[in-house]
Write an enzyme that holds these catalytic residues in place. Structure first.
Site, PDB file in Angstrom:
ATOM      1  N   HIS A 135      95.221  75.237  59.617  1.00  0.00           N
ATOM      2  CA  HIS A 135      93.766  75.066  58.946  1.00  0.00           C
ATOM      3  C   HIS A 135      93.200  74.102  59.364  1.00  0.00           C
ATOM      4  O   HIS A 135      93.481  73.716  60.721  1.00  0.00           O
ATOM      5  CB  HIS A 135      94.471  74.262  57.650  1.00  0.00           C
ATOM      6  CG  HIS A 135      94.919  75.344  56.537  1.00  0.00           C
ATOM      7  ND1 HIS A 135      96.435  75.584  56.372  1.00  0.00           N
ATOM      8  CD2 HIS A 135      94.332  75.887  55.262  1.00  0.00           C
ATOM      9  CE1 HIS A 135      96.546  76.297  55.404  1.00  0.00           C
ATOM     10  NE2 HIS A 135      95.240  76.638  54.773  1.00  0.00           N
ATOM     11  N   LYS A 139      91.585  69.396  56.176  1.00  0.00           N
ATOM     12  CA  LYS A 139      92.521  69.747  55.290  1.00  0.00           C
ATOM     13  C   LYS A 139      93.615  68.377  55.075  1.00  0.00           C
ATOM     14  O   LYS A 139      94.050  67.784  56.103  1.00  0.00           O
ATOM     15  CB  LYS A 139      93.508  70.962  55.426  1.00  0.00           C
ATOM     16  CG  LYS A 139      94.427  71.123  54.213  1.00  0.00           C
ATOM     17  CD  LYS A 139      94.932  72.687  54.375  1.00  0.00           C
ATOM     18  CE  LYS A 139      95.811  72.866  53.275  1.00  0.00           C
ATOM     19  NZ  LYS A 139      95.115  72.700  51.989  1.00  0.00           N
TER      20      LYS A 139
END
Length: 238
Positions: A135, A139
């Site tokens: 990600h 995040k």
């Protein structure tokens, strides 16, 4: 349909765009800059609330929506240690809560494929299985909620794995989830079964947030008029 957006970051903006395209009205947008507007009275202006915030406030936001008598779709991750508490409260209030670690239609199909593959691989103990998730660096939680859902789907069938761990592990009883944070990745999840003979791998890669936003709006369209706890499997009939 009138929608309250609790959480107006990148996902909130993407959800707003899809909701407007589908003919809905946004009656409340709550972000960091106007947190004081996150009141029961304002939430009650909506037919449904969509909650995408952070793990530290998600539970309280869900409870507030239930207190307002408004069905709530939650996509926040990192708060599931209180999900059972939210479930009990939802049923007590005769409300409706739909939670998903990932709202993408493609990811939810991937969840189903992951479970089926785990069932097929269960007798073949010569294979070891691992999860990798990638990600963007903003995040907040690791592993991702999507990776945890995938891991739980594997643990259901692969009985030699007793738990998941968010680190490299050589313990065959531990299912390792490797978390990588690389910009600008919206989200990639890889399941790998490895043996001395070969590897089997399934992979889902998101190209942008549109799939997540579209799924969240589909969930919001599904929930009004219902009572109880739901998931994206209910929305998609999986």
């Amino acid at each position: 349909m009138k929608i309250a957006l609790i959480g107006y970051g990148k996902m909130g903006h993407a959800i707003e765009e899809i909701a407007l395209e589908r003919g809905h009205e946004i009656v409340l947008k709550v972000g960091i800059e106007n947190i004081e507007e996150n009141t029961i009275e304002n939430i009650q202006k909506a037919d449904v609330a969509i909650e995408f915030t952070g793990p530290e406030v998600a539970f309280d936001n869900v409870i507030k929506c239930l207190d307002a008598g408004v069905p709530v779709v939650s996509g926040s991750t990192g708060w599931l240690q209180r999900f059972e508490e939210a479930t009990v409260y939802c049923n007590k209030k005769n409300g409706a809560l739909l939670y998903a670690s990932n709202f993408s239609v493609g990811v939810n199909i991937f969840f189903a494929i992951n479970k089926k593959l785990a069932e097929l691989m269960a007798p073949h103990t010569e294979y070891d299985v691992s999860v990798t998730e990638i990600h963007h660096t903003q995040k907040k939680d690791a592993p991702s909620g999507t990776a945890i859902t995938l891991a739980e789907g594997i643990l259901h069938s692969i009985k030699q794995k007793k738990k998941w761990v968010n680190e490299v592990s050589r313990n065959r009883e531990e299912l390792q989830i490797i978390s990588e944070r690389i910009d600008p990745a919206p989200g990639t999840h890889i399941i790998t079964y490895s043996s001395e003979i070969d590897d089997i791998e399934i992979k889902h890669t998101a190209h942008n947030r549109k799939g997540f936003a579209t799924g969240a709006v589909l969930a919001a369209e599904f929930l009004p008029g219902k009572k109880g706890i739901y998931s994206m499997s209910d929305v998609l009939g999986l």
